[in-house]
Design a protein around this motif. Structure first.
Motif, PDB file in Angstrom:
ATOM      1  N   THR A   1      67.510  55.342 -14.947  1.00  0.00           N
ATOM      2  CA  THR A   1      68.024  56.521 -15.386  1.00  0.00           C
ATOM      3  C   THR A   1      68.888  56.588 -16.454  1.00  0.00           C
ATOM      4  O   THR A   1      69.086  55.554 -16.508  1.00  0.00           O
ATOM      5  CB  THR A   1      68.774  56.891 -13.741  1.00  0.00           C
ATOM      6  N   LEU A   2      68.139  57.412 -17.715  1.00  0.00           N
ATOM      7  CA  LEU A   2      68.943  57.791 -18.751  1.00  0.00           C
ATOM      8  C   LEU A   2      70.252  58.655 -18.153  1.00  0.00           C
ATOM      9  O   LEU A   2      69.996  60.303 -18.414  1.00  0.00           O
ATOM     10  CB  LEU A   2      68.126  58.098 -19.470  1.00  0.00           C
TER      11      LEU A   2
ATOM     12  N   ARG B   1      63.089  56.971 -23.915  1.00  0.00           N
ATOM     13  CA  ARG B   1      62.198  57.076 -22.223  1.00  0.00           C
ATOM     14  C   ARG B   1      60.999  55.866 -22.788  1.00  0.00           C
ATOM     15  O   ARG B   1      61.026  55.219 -22.190  1.00  0.00           O
ATOM     16  CB  ARG B   1      62.031  57.560 -21.315  1.00  0.00           C
TER      17      ARG B   1
ATOM     18  N   GLU C   1      65.654  62.016 -25.882  1.00  0.00           N
ATOM     19  CA  GLU C   1      65.780  61.588 -24.490  1.00  0.00           C
ATOM     20  C   GLU C   1      64.259  61.411 -24.338  1.00  0.00           C
ATOM     21  O   GLU C   1      63.428  60.318 -23.968  1.00  0.00           O
ATOM     22  CB  GLU C   1      65.910  62.607 -23.670  1.00  0.00           C
ATOM     23  N   ASN C   2      63.172  61.624 -24.514  1.00  0.00           N
ATOM     24  CA  ASN C   2      61.348  61.500 -24.816  1.00  0.00           C
ATOM     25  C   ASN C   2      61.643  59.985 -25.395  1.00  0.00           C
ATOM     26  O   ASN C   2      61.078  58.741 -25.111  1.00  0.00           O
ATOM     27  CB  ASN C   2      60.532  62.879 -25.100  1.00  0.00           C
TER      28      ASN C   2
END
Length: 688
Positions: free
Chosen positions: A488-489, A505, A501-502
């Motif tokens: 979980t970011l 992850r 974010e991409n």
């Protein structure tokens, strides 16, 4: 009208100045964007005074590359003024547009590269930038293509460059001219003189004895504030100078560190006098005789994991599972956290681990230097080989990378395995699709570990392995068969990183995959028939990066990697101080004392199981329990558990720490030169 260049001189000169001012403004806006994107808002607000200074200093730094870009067009203008004929107009325009486009295009690309470099390393362009050209450049390009929207940014940059080209052509168009141009204008020589003085001032940054330099950027105790002032052009120029200076064979580390000879460096490093006038003899140590080890030599597996940094390991939680199965082993084995990599790039670190040496700052890595064909007694595999082991180097990528396979062949490994050799030895890997087998950097870690499993299972004599993994490397891919664990970011994580974010992850999943497969490997080893006779050790080649707000007071934490050892009960030492400091040169002396009986070795590092030790990184960080020395300052531990430092005054112990680091670098250089000299054939001409 009989036109000559004099009819264009003043208009083109004004436009040249306009373009200069425009780029100075754009560079200031880029600096502001850099501060807002990479900086922590609370830190920025708390350091407004320092940021103001950084912006002013940064503006002066920006004028330096602009001065170099504009000096040639300025001279062209002034020379053309005195030349007759219409052809001069056309030729001057061509030269002006060409030189300005080349200069400003290069400046744009420097900013793009610097931005990307900082998002990965949290540093402006430095000597690691040369790795793009010396590393597997094709693989790097493919990696960039996979991780970033290259078509989008390529299209944007194309139109930016094209628009800039058209704009510069417009500014120096031949259609508008001055009808009143004088044949002889006294203002021109004055303009030339004033312009040259101004450009010289901006290019130097001042008119004092020393020009403005990167060293002048240390205006704040907050490292990020200092980073705001810098630009990629300035820091790349420094990296080129470092490479040029230290790349020379004649660079004398002893002399430049203040030592008259290697004996003085030896004394500074270990506070003792060498017992021999021969440096190799003086550096020779021996493990204690141990009948149990003699009779029961364990297999030894030493893993250097790609981007295995302590900073993010410590963030592991039930909702942010980075360590995977490795976490359980960490709780049961020997884990040194106060540990630094020798270098902050893979090739430097793996060579350092393999040869049990610190990195000589600025020097070319051994596999690409004058020592590339010099066999070293300090090589980590040699004591194992002399103790009857079969020695292997195993790499998930291609052995031609940075001359690594060739260099380690010189170090007398029995077997050297790369991705191609592993696939040949394991034909079952041909059943996997290319996507599930690996990527441009090599095969995925789980296949690497399966290969080691089989080698140990079928071994008829003690085995030693030095392994370099590749999976936790851009583009951060893993087989489709892998099921990711919870990751979980949180907003807190996203606020602390320098990528979107991409990409975040992908990076964290690649990290998780690598850690999970290493943990599974150790679990399998422990449960195997040979499990009670296998020592598995691992460290990282360098940190995982991408963290914001890691300043000088946390620089140790920023660079730190773990050194972990999984030891069967029969081989476990009685007491281990896990708070000890160490770095890559200490790995093999430690493993020798765990696995080998009465074996001699070259001692350029410490045995972390008993000796007092220090941590050293090629950036110039020296650290131990007393504190640290880096950035030309002494530091003490504000919070050792969290690896947070604070500035302090010089003390006898901290001065000794600094001298230890400098002495160790100096004696390492002397040792290398002694080994090279001893391996030269008769009549050698001195060339490597």
């Amino acid at each position: 009208m009989n036109l000559s260049f004099r009819h264009y001189y003043w208009r083109w000169l004004k436009n040249l100045v306009f373009l200069f001012v425009l780029f100075a403004i754009l560079m200031t806006l880029a600096r502001t964007t850099f501060a807002l994107f990479f900086g922590d808002w609370d830190t920025l607000v708390a350091n407004l005074s320092g940021i103001k200074q950084a912006m002013i200093l940064g503006f002066r730094y920006d004028l330096m590359p602009l001065a170099y870009i504009n000096i040639i067009p300025f001279l062209i203008l002034n020379i053309a003024y005195f030349l007759p004929g219409k052809r001069v107009i056309k030729g001057t325009r061509f030269l002006m547009v060409t030189t300005l486009c080349f200069g400003y295009f290069a400046l744009c690309w420097l900013y793009v590269c610097d931005y990307g470099f900082y998002s990965y390393f949290q540093e402006h362009l430095n000597i690691l930038f040369f790795g793009f050209f010396e590393d597997d450049t094709q693989a790097l390009i493919v990696t960039i293509w996979k991780n970033y929207p290259v078509p989008l940014w390529g299209t944007i940059l194309f139109f930016v460059h094209y628009g800039l080209y058209r704009f510069i052509k417009f500014l120096f168009s031949p259609f508008e001219f001055d009808l009143k141009a004088k044949k002889n204008d006294f203002k021109v020589p004055v303009t030339l003189l004033v312009g040259l003085v101004a450009i010289a001032f901006m290019g130097r940054g001042n008119f004092t004895r020393l020009p403005l330099s990167v060293e002048d950027s240390f205006i704040s105790d907050n490292e990020f504030v200092n980073e705001i002032a810098l630009n990629g052009a300035l820091t790349l120029n420094r990296a080129i100078k470092i490479r040029k200076t230290f790349g020379k064979d004649q660079y004398d580390y002893l002399k430049n560190y203040g030592f008259a000879n290697w004996e003085e460096a030896f004394k500074a490093a270990w506070n003792s006098t060498p017992e021999s006038s021969d440096i190799r003899t003086a550096l020779t140590a021996k493990t204690p005789a141990n009948p149990f080890l003699k009779k029961n030599p364990p297999h030894v597996v030493m893993i250097v994991m790609e981007s295995f940094g302590s900073y993010w390991n410590d963030q592991d939680s039930s909702k942010f599972e980075l360590l995977g199965e490795l976490k359980e082993h960490f709780s049961k084995g020997i884990l040194f956290k106060n540990f630094l990599p020798a270098e902050n790039g893979t090739i430097g670190s793996i060579v350092s681990v393999a040869t049990s040496q610190v990195i000589r700052p600025g020097a070319r890595f051994l596999s690409e230097s004058e020592f590339m064909q010099t066999a070293l007694k300090s090589a980590g595999n040699i004591p194992f080989k002399e103790s009857g082991y079969e020695t292997h180097f195993v790499y998930g990528g291609k052995l031609g990378w940075r001359n690594l396979g060739k260099y380690l062949s010189t170090q007398k490994y029995d077997r050297i395995w790369g991705a191609d050799e592993i696939k040949e030895a394991m034909p079952e890997l041909n059943n996997f699709s290319a996507r599930d087998l690996g990527n441009e950097w090599g095969i995925f870690d789980e296949y690497l570990y399966s290969f080691i499993d089989e080698q140990i299972r079928t071994a008829t004599k003690p085995q030693f392995f030095l392994i370099l993994t590749t999976s936790n490397h851009p583009p951060f891919e893993y087989p489709s068969s892998y099921t990711p664990k919870t990751l979980t970011l949180s907003p807190e994580v996203m606020e602390a990183i320098t990528v979107d974010e991409n990409l975040a992850r992908k990076r964290f999943l690649g990290f998780q995959y690598s850690n999970q497969k290493t943990g599974e490997f150790i679990t399998r080893i422990k449960g195997s028939a040979a499990g009670d006779k296998v020592i598995v050790a691992l460290t990282g080649d360098h940190s995982f990066w991408i963290a914001k707000g890691v300043e000088q007071d946390q620089e140790f934490r920023r660079y730190a990697v773990p050194f972990f050892i999984s030891v069967p009960d029969a081989y476990k030492p009685a007491n281990v101080d896990l708070t000890k400091f160490g770095s890559h040169e200490d790995i093999f002396p430690t493993l020798y004392h765990l696995a080998l009986s009465g074996q001699s070795y070259i001692k350029l590092g410490e045995n972390l199981l008993s000796d007092e030790s220090h941590a050293i990184n090629s950036t110039g960080i020296f650290a131990n329990k007393e504190g640290a020395y880096h950035h030309g300052k002494y530091w003490k531990w504000k919070d050792l558990d969290k690896q947070i430092l604070e500035p302090t005054e010089e003390t006898e112990n901290l001065r000794a720490l600094q001298q230890h680091g400098l002495g160790l670098i100096g004696i390492t250089d002397s040792y290398l030169k002694a080994e090279k000299k001893s391996t030269r054939p008769d009549g050698d001409n001195g060339r490597p």
